[in-house]
Design a protein around this motif. Sequence first.
Motif, PDB file in Angstrom:
ATOM      1  N   UNK A 169       0.767  -1.285  -0.005  1.00 44.41           N
ATOM      2  CA  UNK A 169       0.183   0.090  -0.491  1.00 44.41           C
ATOM      3  C   UNK A 169       0.984   1.108  -0.001  1.00 44.41           C
ATOM      4  N   UNK A 170       2.409   0.963   0.961  1.00 45.66           N
ATOM      5  CA  UNK A 170       2.830   2.508   0.839  1.00 45.66           C
ATOM      6  C   UNK A 170       4.138   2.397   0.217  1.00 45.66           C
ATOM      7  N   UNK A 171       3.982   1.218  -0.461  1.00 45.08           N
ATOM      8  CA  UNK A 171       5.679   1.470  -1.382  1.00 45.08           C
ATOM      9  C   UNK A 171       5.929   2.105  -2.571  1.00 45.08           C
ATOM     10  N   UNK A 172       6.393   2.800  -2.120  1.00 44.76           N
ATOM     11  CA  UNK A 172       6.706   4.421  -3.336  1.00 44.76           C
ATOM     12  C   UNK A 172       5.925   5.201  -2.967  1.00 44.76           C
ATOM     13  N   UNK A 173       5.926   5.446  -2.360  1.00 49.24           N
ATOM     14  CA  UNK A 173       4.591   6.914  -2.121  1.00 49.24           C
ATOM     15  C   UNK A 173       5.263   7.108  -0.848  1.00 49.24           C
ATOM     16  N   UNK A 174       6.662   7.402  -0.630  1.00 50.42           N
ATOM     17  CA  UNK A 174       7.587   8.735   0.825  1.00 50.42           C
ATOM     18  C   UNK A 174       6.864   9.268   1.117  1.00 50.42           C
ATOM     19  N   UNK A 175       5.830  10.166   0.408  1.00 55.65           N
ATOM     20  CA  UNK A 175       5.322  11.253   1.171  1.00 55.65           C
ATOM     21  C   UNK A 175       3.986  11.190   2.643  1.00 55.65           C
ATOM     22  N   UNK A 176       3.595   9.694   2.057  1.00 52.44           N
ATOM     23  CA  UNK A 176       2.643   8.992   2.774  1.00 52.44           C
ATOM     24  C   UNK A 176       3.066   8.264   4.067  1.00 52.44           C
TER      25      UNK A 176
END
Length: 230
Positions: A169-176
């Motif tokens: 779910x959060x892979x490659x979403x550094x701000x999240x």
Amino acid sequence: MSTQLTLVSHALCPYVQRAAIVLKEKSVAFERIDVDLAHKPDWFLRLSPLGKTPVLSVGGEALFESAVICEYLDETRPPRLHPEEALARARERAWMEFGSAVLSGIAMLYSAGDDTALGRAYAALRGRFEQLEAVLGEGPWFAGRRFGLVDAVFGPVFRYFDVIPPEDLFDGLPRVQAWREALAGRPSVREAVSTGYADRLRGFLLERGSALSRRLSGVRPNLSDEVRCT
């Protein structure tokens, strides 16, 4: 303001957590009373026309619906968590509603009857988090350096994934991911649930009889499981 505040709660309700976070951000003293939503007492139904938590009793006057409670608290207790400018305030209210849509997606995740439905639920949530990634700034909070009501809404959202496997779910979403970590460390967010919350949430998820329940328990579905879930 010395009016007695009582938060009528359920131990696992993410909407209650929103109100609790706001109360703690404002250092407001309040009493918290948990109710069993499977066996709703008459006094609770008199306070909550929809039969849902949270309810905030303000000197005997009952407010229901978490967004209403949070807005009331923000208007009456400092410090303000909403921005002063009307357009910015409206924008954040819209993202609060987006947070409710994400919670609905999490409910679909833990209710999915089979692995196919579970995969679709994960994919839909991934899409929501990608939308968030596109609007988040440098942080640490939704609006930068100001902790606001959008943050109070998403603290309970991310807490689910301390128990539910986040998969990608959060892979490659550094701000999240950075926002999630910042919220996890915020005292008001940590203290919005009681000791043993994670164990109670895991127990609730295991009892669902869903595909996620089986994944959490390490048991893969067989034919009879699939029949019961149709």
